[in-house]
Design a protein around this motif. Sequence first.
Motif, short mmCIF file in Angstrom:
data_model
loop_
_atom_site.label_atom_id
_atom_site.label_comp_id
_atom_site.label_asym_id
_atom_site.label_seq_id
_atom_site.Cartn_x
_atom_site.Cartn_y
_atom_site.Cartn_z
N THR A 23 0.84 -1.21 0.00
CA THR A 23 0.00 0.00 0.00
C THR A 23 0.87 1.24 0.00
OG1 THR A 23 -1.74 -1.18 1.22
CG2 THR A 23 -1.83 1.23 1.22
N GLU A 24 1.88 1.26 0.87
CA GLU A 24 2.77 2.42 0.97
C GLU A 24 3.50 2.69 -0.35
OE1 GLU A 24 6.70 3.89 3.52
OE2 GLU A 24 5.70 2.00 4.01
N LYS A 25 4.07 1.64 -0.93
CA LYS A 25 4.85 1.81 -2.16
C LYS A 25 3.98 2.31 -3.31
CE LYS A 25 8.23 -1.77 -0.97
NZ LYS A 25 8.73 -3.14 -1.26
N GLN A 26 2.78 1.76 -3.42
CA GLN A 26 1.91 2.15 -4.54
C GLN A 26 1.39 3.56 -4.36
OE1 GLN A 26 1.98 0.40 -7.13
NE2 GLN A 26 2.98 -1.37 -6.17
N LEU A 27 1.15 3.99 -3.13
CA LEU A 27 0.71 5.36 -2.91
C LEU A 27 1.84 6.34 -3.20
CD1 LEU A 27 -1.46 5.02 0.32
CD2 LEU A 27 -2.25 5.58 -1.98
N PRO B 21 -4.64 2.35 -8.51
CA PRO B 21 -5.31 1.04 -8.67
C PRO B 21 -4.64 -0.08 -7.86
CG PRO B 21 -5.16 2.15 -10.78
CD PRO B 21 -4.33 2.96 -9.83
N GLU B 22 -3.29 -0.11 -7.86
CA GLU B 22 -2.60 -1.16 -7.11
C GLU B 22 -2.70 -0.93 -5.60
OE1 GLU B 22 -1.34 -4.04 -8.15
OE2 GLU B 22 -2.26 -3.46 -10.06
N ALA B 23 -2.67 0.34 -5.19
CA ALA B 23 -2.85 0.64 -3.77
C ALA B 23 -4.25 0.21 -3.32
CB ALA B 23 -2.66 2.13 -3.52
N LYS B 24 -5.22 0.46 -4.18
CA LYS B 24 -6.60 0.06 -3.88
C LYS B 24 -6.72 -1.46 -3.80
CE LYS B 24 -11.33 0.46 -5.61
NZ LYS B 24 -12.20 0.94 -6.71
N ARG B 25 -5.98 -2.16 -4.65
CA ARG B 25 -6.02 -3.62 -4.64
C ARG B 25 -5.52 -4.16 -3.29
NH1 ARG B 25 -6.05 -6.68 -9.08
NH2 ARG B 25 -5.17 -4.97 -10.31
N ALA B 26 -4.42 -3.59 -2.79
CA ALA B 26 -3.88 -4.03 -1.50
C ALA B 26 -4.85 -3.71 -0.37
CB ALA B 26 -2.53 -3.36 -1.25
N LEU B 27 -5.45 -2.53 -0.42
CA LEU B 27 -6.42 -2.15 0.61
C LEU B 27 -7.64 -3.06 0.57
CD1 LEU B 27 -6.31 1.75 0.36
CD2 LEU B 27 -5.53 0.36 2.28
N HIS B 28 -8.05 -3.42 -0.63
CA HIS B 28 -9.23 -4.30 -0.77
C HIS B 28 -8.97 -5.66 -0.10
CE1 HIS B 28 -13.02 -5.51 -2.60
NE2 HIS B 28 -12.43 -6.66 -2.91
N THR B 29 -7.76 -6.17 -0.26
CA THR B 29 -7.41 -7.43 0.37
C THR B 29 -7.41 -7.29 1.89
OG1 THR B 29 -6.06 -8.08 -1.52
CG2 THR B 29 -5.64 -9.22 0.56
N LEU B 30 -6.85 -6.19 2.40
CA LEU B 30 -6.83 -5.95 3.83
C LEU B 30 -8.26 -5.83 4.39
CD1 LEU B 30 -3.91 -3.38 4.05
CD2 LEU B 30 -3.95 -5.64 5.14
N LYS B 31 -9.11 -5.15 3.65
CA LYS B 31 -10.50 -5.01 4.08
C LYS B 31 -11.18 -6.37 4.19
CE LYS B 31 -13.58 -3.93 1.09
NZ LYS B 31 -14.31 -3.22 0.03
N GLY B 32 -10.94 -7.23 3.20
CA GLY B 32 -11.53 -8.57 3.24
C GLY B 32 -11.05 -9.37 4.44
N HIS B 33 -9.77 -9.25 4.76
CA HIS B 33 -9.24 -9.95 5.93
C HIS B 33 -9.93 -9.45 7.21
CE1 HIS B 33 -6.49 -11.92 3.43
NE2 HIS B 33 -5.38 -11.22 3.64
N CYS B 34 -10.11 -8.14 7.30
CA CYS B 34 -10.74 -7.57 8.50
C CYS B 34 -12.17 -8.08 8.66
CB CYS B 34 -10.74 -6.05 8.41
SG CYS B 34 -9.11 -5.30 8.63
#
Length: 281
Positions: free
Chosen positions: A209-213, A219-232
């Motif tokens: 997330t940090e690197k992509q931001l 789009p790639e930052a959003k992809r990482a966040l989406h995975t984190l959201k699913g885990h939560c």
Amino acid sequence: MAQSRLSINIYKVLWQPLFRLGSGLANNRTKLEIIFMNTEYSDSTGEPFGTASKGIRVLVAEDNMVNQTFIAHVLTQLGISFKLVADGIQAVQAVDEEKFDLVLMDFQMPNMGGLEACRKILAESSHSNLPIVGLTAESIGDIQSMCQDAGMREYISKPFKRSDIEAVLARLKFNVSPIPMQNFDHDKELLKTTIDMIAAEIPQLADDTEKQLLAENFPEAKRALHTLKGHCKLVGELAFADFIQQLENQLTQNQLPAAKSIEHLKTNLRVLQQRLRLLSQ
């Protein structure tokens, strides 16, 4: 466009390690004032950010196997890490060897009862503030006075229900996020395997997330966040998942999240990982 570029520059400054901040920036009052003026402590509605629940470690001192099984089942459902011991001597030893946030202590146990064990634990200055809750089937005498004299905060009468344990946790100000066990087909081994995997993935997803931001690759930052959201959501961290969704929404609109929002994300990902590590013990 100028405002967006300013936000990106501020964001990059706050994400860089401290040692990379040159003395010129540190002494530049105007830049620092801009950074703090743009810091956000709540979302657009003024509501506080959703947070991850802190890990709670509970010692359960109970010699009855049926009660042990029930309490273990309830604490697992509540997403609380625990250790089981069978008498007061083991309870005193466990507290000396490991850090606990709460003790559930049965009154009647072999070798040393719960009241005596409670007094011994609280007599140590390092444990004097440790909350201890009594578990008792006693129906005679003044149970409340007995608990208070020993230093117990509260007691739960047997037989007890999950709601009794939840009520005590609430009164003692422990914030818990119950595990949706249906997500794991009520399989404790599947739960443990899953939380181990999530805990292992969190650092890499945070780095991604940090690197992509920083690269402005939304789009790639959003992809990482989406995975984190699913885990939560999977482990019941719904408030924190809602916060991550807010970040996703901003990226969908090509808006860079505020620096304070990103710092909140990083801090709470660490909290979440620590909680999951505790649960896997």
